[in-house]
Design a protein around this motif. Structure first.
Motif: not given
Lengths: 120, 110
Positions: A24-27, A29-30, A53-54, A75-76
């Motif tokens: 994921a990218s652009g936000y 994640f958690s 996700a968290d 982390f990623t």
């Protein structure tokens, strides 16, 4: 912009396992959850499961409960789906999707899909 | 067998209005769970079309609208265009399955 990029196509033998990643990218994640959905050739959408996700909390469709593992790496910003004891019936396009944390959540962004082919 | 029932196909001419139904039960739509709709061009990822029964995400034209009543929901598309040709899925939550999708409806623009 929000992007979910999945790993490439896989060919597996019956009885094997497959692991699909979803970066994921652009936000943040958690702050969102990840849902996994699959689609067999010519068929409709089938829900496999969900992961926070968290916290890492998970829920699964009953028929996949014993064979699916969902994990995340905060982390990623990557989510993973592992499906074990594959049969030809598991040949499908597998999607990850971002799920908003609302009462009755919906999937607002989707990965491009990962084709899993199970064949001897 | 999906717990949410959709017609396998609908069709309409350009400019016309079509509706797609999604029939559930008291354990999903009838239990008060929201209904969401997705559009999928075959071979590509689904796209969120309607969320929480009636709401359009930014960028979705107002030609698309939806409603929910009792144990059913409905998606309406007005001013049909060629690029509306796709598969449409409803989705809700279910007390036994957690998440349920309809079987999908193929829209053909004649």
């Amino acid at each position: 912009q929000v992007l979910l990029v999945q790993s490439g196509a896989e060919v597996k033998k019956p009885g094997a396992s497959v692991r699909v990643s979803c970066k994921a990218s652009g936000y943040t994640f958690s702050n969102y959850d990840i849902t996994w959905v699959r689609q067999a050739p010519g068929q409709g959408l089938e829900w496999l499961g969900w992961i926070s996700a968290d916290t890492g909390n998970t829920k699964f469709a009953q028929r996949f409960q014993e064979r699916v593992t969902l994990t995340t790496d905060t982390f990623t910003g990557t989510a993973y789906m592992e499906l074990r004891s594959l049969t030809s019936d598991d040949s499908a396009l597998y999607f990850c999707a971002r799920e908003a944390r609302t009462v009755d959540a919906y999937c607002d962004y989707w990965g491009q899909g990962t084709l899993v082919t199970v064949s001897s | 067998q999906s717990v949410l029932t959709q017609p396998p196909s609908v069709s309409g001419a350009p400019g016309q209005r079509v509706t797609i139904s999604c029939t559930g039960s008291r354990s999903n739509i009838g239990a008060g769970y929201d209904v969401h709709w997705y559009q999928q061009v075959p071979g590509t990822a689904p796209k969120l079309l309607i969320y929480a029964n009636t709401n359009r995400p930014s960028g979705v034209p107002d030609r698309f609208s939806a409603s929910k009543s009792g144990t059913s929901a409905s998606l309406a598309i007005t001013g049909l265009q060629a690029d509306d040709e796709a598969d449409y899925y409803c989705q809700s939550h279910d007390t036994s399955l957690s998440v349920a999708f309809g079987g999908g409806t193929r829209l053909t623009v004649l």
